[in-house]
Design a protein around this motif. Structure first.
Motif, PDB file in Angstrom:
ATOM      1  N   GLN A   1       0.831  -1.205   0.000  1.00 59.05           N
ATOM      2  CA  GLN A   1       0.000   0.000   0.000  1.00 59.05           C
ATOM      3  C   GLN A   1       0.867   1.257   0.000  1.00 59.05           C
ATOM      4  O   GLN A   1       1.945   1.266   0.562  1.00 59.05           O
ATOM      5  N   VAL A   2       0.370   2.282  -0.654  1.00 58.73           N
ATOM      6  CA  VAL A   2       1.003   3.591  -0.649  1.00 58.73           C
ATOM      7  C   VAL A   2      -0.036   4.600  -0.188  1.00 58.73           C
ATOM      8  O   VAL A   2      -1.162   4.611  -0.691  1.00 58.73           O
ATOM      9  N   GLN A   3       0.328   5.420   0.764  1.00 62.38           N
ATOM     10  CA  GLN A   3      -0.554   6.489   1.216  1.00 62.38           C
ATOM     11  C   GLN A   3      -0.029   7.813   0.660  1.00 62.38           C
ATOM     12  O   GLN A   3       1.176   8.084   0.724  1.00 62.38           O
ATOM     13  N   LEU A   4      -0.945   8.593   0.122  1.00 62.42           N
ATOM     14  CA  LEU A   4      -0.585   9.862  -0.500  1.00 62.42           C
ATOM     15  C   LEU A   4      -1.352  10.985   0.186  1.00 62.42           C
ATOM     16  O   LEU A   4      -2.581  10.909   0.317  1.00 62.42           O
ATOM     17  N   VAL A   5      -0.635  12.012   0.594  1.00 68.46           N
ATOM     18  CA  VAL A   5      -1.268  13.145   1.273  1.00 68.46           C
ATOM     19  C   VAL A   5      -0.828  14.434   0.605  1.00 68.46           C
ATOM     20  O   VAL A   5       0.349  14.790   0.631  1.00 68.46           O
ATOM     21  N   GLU A   6      -1.810  15.133   0.011  1.00 64.69           N
ATOM     22  CA  GLU A   6      -1.514  16.392  -0.662  1.00 64.69           C
ATOM     23  C   GLU A   6      -1.598  17.562   0.311  1.00 64.69           C
ATOM     24  O   GLU A   6      -2.328  17.511   1.307  1.00 64.69           O
ATOM     25  N   SER A   7      -0.886  18.618  -0.022  1.00 68.54           N
ATOM     26  CA  SER A   7      -0.961  19.862   0.726  1.00 68.54           C
ATOM     27  C   SER A   7      -0.577  21.007  -0.195  1.00 68.54           C
ATOM     28  O   SER A   7      -0.045  20.778  -1.288  1.00 68.54           O
ATOM     29  N   GLY A   8      -0.861  22.231   0.245  1.00 66.64           N
ATOM     30  CA  GLY A   8      -0.428  23.401  -0.506  1.00 66.64           C
ATOM     31  C   GLY A   8      -1.509  24.107  -1.290  1.00 66.64           C
ATOM     32  O   GLY A   8      -1.254  25.151  -1.894  1.00 66.64           O
ATOM     33  N   GLY A   9      -2.707  23.538  -1.320  1.00 67.08           N
ATOM     34  CA  GLY A   9      -3.788  24.208  -2.014  1.00 67.08           C
ATOM     35  C   GLY A   9      -4.237  25.461  -1.273  1.00 67.08           C
ATOM     36  O   GLY A   9      -3.797  25.733  -0.162  1.00 67.08           O
ATOM     37  N   GLY A  10      -5.115  26.215  -1.914  1.00 71.65           N
ATOM     38  CA  GLY A  10      -5.628  27.419  -1.283  1.00 71.65           C
ATOM     39  C   GLY A  10      -6.278  28.339  -2.279  1.00 71.65           C
ATOM     40  O   GLY A  10      -6.568  27.957  -3.414  1.00 71.65           O
ATOM     41  N   LEU A  11      -6.508  29.573  -1.828  1.00 73.97           N
ATOM     42  CA  LEU A  11      -7.122  30.608  -2.650  1.00 73.97           C
ATOM     43  C   LEU A  11      -6.042  31.573  -3.107  1.00 73.97           C
ATOM     44  O   LEU A  11      -5.247  32.063  -2.289  1.00 73.97           O
ATOM     45  N   VAL A  12      -6.016  31.844  -4.393  1.00 73.35           N
ATOM     46  CA  VAL A  12      -5.005  32.751  -4.946  1.00 73.35           C
ATOM     47  C   VAL A  12      -5.637  33.567  -6.053  1.00 73.35           C
ATOM     48  O   VAL A  12      -6.577  33.117  -6.718  1.00 73.35           O
ATOM     49  N   GLN A  13      -5.123  34.774  -6.253  1.00 76.59           N
ATOM     50  CA  GLN A  13      -5.614  35.605  -7.339  1.00 76.59           C
ATOM     51  C   GLN A  13      -5.018  35.158  -8.666  1.00 76.59           C
ATOM     52  O   GLN A  13      -3.921  34.570  -8.714  1.00 76.59           O
ATOM     53  N   ALA A  14      -5.726  35.448  -9.734  1.00 74.85           N
ATOM     54  CA  ALA A  14      -5.217  35.144 -11.073  1.00 74.85           C
ATOM     55  C   ALA A  14      -3.837  35.776 -11.245  1.00 74.85           C
ATOM     56  O   ALA A  14      -3.616  36.921 -10.834  1.00 74.85           O
ATOM     57  N   GLY A  15      -2.943  35.009 -11.849  1.00 77.41           N
ATOM     58  CA  GLY A  15      -1.578  35.459 -12.025  1.00 77.41           C
ATOM     59  C   GLY A  15      -0.644  35.040 -10.913  1.00 77.41           C
ATOM     60  O   GLY A  15       0.575  35.167 -11.040  1.00 77.41           O
ATOM     61  N   GLY A  16      -1.206  34.545  -9.832  1.00 77.80           N
ATOM     62  CA  GLY A  16      -0.409  34.115  -8.693  1.00 77.80           C
ATOM     63  C   GLY A  16       0.147  32.712  -8.859  1.00 77.80           C
ATOM     64  O   GLY A  16      -0.016  32.073  -9.908  1.00 77.80           O
ATOM     65  N   SER A  17       0.803  32.246  -7.800  1.00 81.23           N
ATOM     66  CA  SER A  17       1.449  30.938  -7.821  1.00 81.23           C
ATOM     67  C   SER A  17       1.084  30.129  -6.579  1.00 81.23           C
ATOM     68  O   SER A  17       0.781  30.688  -5.522  1.00 81.23           O
ATOM     69  N   LEU A  18       1.126  28.834  -6.741  1.00 85.55           N
ATOM     70  CA  LEU A  18       0.988  27.891  -5.639  1.00 85.55           C
ATOM     71  C   LEU A  18       1.928  26.728  -5.898  1.00 85.55           C
ATOM     72  O   LEU A  18       2.203  26.388  -7.057  1.00 85.55           O
ATOM     73  N   ARG A  19       2.352  26.102  -4.815  1.00 92.07           N
ATOM     74  CA  ARG A  19       3.138  24.884  -4.923  1.00 92.07           C
ATOM     75  C   ARG A  19       2.448  23.787  -4.144  1.00 92.07           C
ATOM     76  O   ARG A  19       2.302  23.879  -2.921  1.00 92.07           O
ATOM     77  N   LEU A  20       2.032  22.767  -4.849  1.00 90.83           N
ATOM     78  CA  LEU A  20       1.418  21.614  -4.219  1.00 90.83           C
ATOM     79  C   LEU A  20       2.481  20.582  -3.891  1.00 90.83           C
ATOM     80  O   LEU A  20       3.443  20.413  -4.636  1.00 90.83           O
TER      81      LEU A  20
END
Length: 119
Positions: free
Chosen positions: A1-20
């Protein structure tokens, strides 16, 4: 088994950046092809980008080419998605996935992280 946990999402304005990030535990992370899918409201889940165990990349969604970068750190068992120049149409739930070397088969899913891009 492999467990995967995402993080880094959120609210951002157009043109902005996020790192998941997607932290993996369980079986050997480096054995798996990995990728990011997304599901926009009212739409089917789509494959955005994938990366092989050795680092070969495939950007499956034309709309993200030149803006998104997938990477992996096998020593840290972590998958990343750097998202730049975000657009409202990038809004959705982003899922991390693990499976066959080219991710033609998905064996494991993360729970998803919400990304919302405001105009």
């Amino acid at each position: 088994q492999v467990q995967l946990v995402e993080s880094g999402g959120g609210l951002v304005q157009a043109g902005g950046s996020l790192r998941l990030s997607c932290a993996a535990s369980g079986r050997t992370f480096s054995n798996y092809g990995m990728g990011w899918f997304r599901q926009a409201p009212g739409k089917e889940r789509e494959l955005v980008v994938r990366i092989s165990w050795s680092g070969g990349r495939s950007y499956d969604a034309d709309s993200v080419k030149g803006r998104f970068t997938i990477s992996r750190d096998n020593a840290k068992n972590t998958l990343y998605l750097q998202m730049n120049s975000l657009k409202p149409e990038d809004t959705g739930v982003y899922f991390c996935a693990a499976g066959s070397s080219l991710l033609t088969r998905v064996d494991y899913w993360g729970q998803g992280t919400q990304v919302t891009v405001s105009a």
